[in-house]
Design an enzyme around this catalytic site. Sequence first.
Site, PDB file in Angstrom:
ATOM      1  N   CYS A 159       2.145  -8.507 -10.499  1.00 19.10           N
ATOM      2  CA  CYS A 159       3.465  -9.156 -10.498  1.00 19.10           C
ATOM      3  C   CYS A 159       4.069  -9.132  -9.099  1.00 19.10           C
ATOM      4  O   CYS A 159       4.651 -10.124  -8.637  1.00 19.10           O
ATOM      5  CB  CYS A 159       4.396  -8.466 -11.489  1.00 19.10           C
ATOM      6  SG  CYS A 159       3.891  -8.601 -13.218  1.00 19.10           S
ATOM      7  N   TYR A 160       3.926  -8.021  -8.427  1.00 15.30           N
ATOM      8  CA  TYR A 160       4.460  -7.879  -7.070  1.00 15.30           C
ATOM      9  C   TYR A 160       3.725  -8.785  -6.095  1.00 15.30           C
ATOM     10  O   TYR A 160       4.355  -9.512  -5.312  1.00 15.30           O
ATOM     11  CB  TYR A 160       4.347  -6.418  -6.635  1.00 15.30           C
ATOM     12  CG  TYR A 160       4.848  -6.144  -5.242  1.00 15.30           C
ATOM     13  CD1 TYR A 160       6.212  -6.079  -4.969  1.00 15.30           C
ATOM     14  CD2 TYR A 160       3.957  -5.919  -4.196  1.00 15.30           C
ATOM     15  CE1 TYR A 160       6.680  -5.813  -3.689  1.00 15.30           C
ATOM     16  CE2 TYR A 160       4.410  -5.648  -2.909  1.00 15.30           C
ATOM     17  CZ  TYR A 160       5.765  -5.592  -2.665  1.00 15.30           C
ATOM     18  OH  TYR A 160       6.224  -5.328  -1.396  1.00 15.30           O
ATOM     19  N   THR A 161       2.405  -8.768  -6.130  1.00 12.59           N
ATOM     20  CA  THR A 161       1.645  -9.580  -5.174  1.00 12.59           C
ATOM     21  C   THR A 161       1.870 -11.068  -5.414  1.00 12.59           C
ATOM     22  O   THR A 161       1.924 -11.853  -4.465  1.00 12.59           O
ATOM     23  CB  THR A 161       0.149  -9.260  -5.239  1.00 12.59           C
ATOM     24  OG1 THR A 161      -0.342  -9.459  -6.570  1.00 12.59           O
ATOM     25  CG2 THR A 161      -0.129  -7.828  -4.816  1.00 12.59           C
ATOM     26  N   LYS A 164       5.261 -11.933  -3.858  1.00  9.07           N
ATOM     27  CA  LYS A 164       5.219 -11.945  -2.397  1.00  9.07           C
ATOM     28  C   LYS A 164       4.422 -13.138  -1.868  1.00  9.07           C
ATOM     29  O   LYS A 164       4.755 -13.698  -0.815  1.00  9.07           O
ATOM     30  CB  LYS A 164       4.648 -10.629  -1.876  1.00  9.07           C
ATOM     31  CG  LYS A 164       5.577  -9.440  -2.065  1.00  9.07           C
ATOM     32  CD  LYS A 164       6.902  -9.649  -1.349  1.00  9.07           C
ATOM     33  CE  LYS A 164       7.807  -8.437  -1.426  1.00  9.07           C
ATOM     34  NZ  LYS A 164       9.085  -8.633  -0.710  1.00  9.07           N
TER      35      LYS A 164
END
Length: 260
Positions: A159-161, A164
Amino acid sequence: MNRHTDTHYPSLADKVVLISGGASGIGRAFVEAFVAQGSRVAFLDLDAEAGQGLAHALGANSLFLPCDVRDIERLKACVAEVERTWGAVDVLINNAARDDRHALADVSVEYWDERMQTNLRHAFFAAQAVAPGMARRGSGAIINMGSISWMRGRPGMVCYTTAKAALNGMTRTLARELGGQGIRINSLVPGAIRTERQDAMWAADPAGLEAASQAFIDQQMLKFRLDASDCARLALFLASDDSRGCTGQNFVVDAGLSIQ
């Protein structure tokens, strides 16, 4: 003396700077560095105690506004308050984010949406809110905080990658859309940055912290541990007139970690 850099940027004096996630870590380094340059710095954070303490320490050129950036109406209200207090925002740094680890199988629709709100959505709406004021002045700088995690395809945080990586696309598109109004937009992409949060996580295992730090250093081309001041130095440059020809780009500060 500015503990983050010995360089002075005259073009940053009296500039109005807005930083999300500014009460700790890399965000705190940004706040301190810009205040030391003579900028007027408003910063947002969930941690009211830390934010108020930092603003008190830095004095009249800092303004803390408690804000959960997932609340877009509150975010817009904070931008409006900064504009009422000091005028249009000259520099926006979209720093607020969380890189919590998560397993693919455990991600629900609700968790996915919340991660996008935390790591992506607010950056767009903050840029949308400050852009009219920047356009009226014919200048402005927006810095989006990226991550090398998506470049490296780091597992355990999809989810983070994803957020970003999307932020990179937003940076490039808005740079083209707003460039004609004198607004520059770039991504500052940190590598393995040592922060107070990491130190706190490893407080019970200092040997483990040192081992983890050494593991990053071993993978880097430059053999030293990066800290928040390395990001602050680059942010000052990207916000200043010295970078007037730079827009739509990723500026990576990772000591060569992302080069495989």
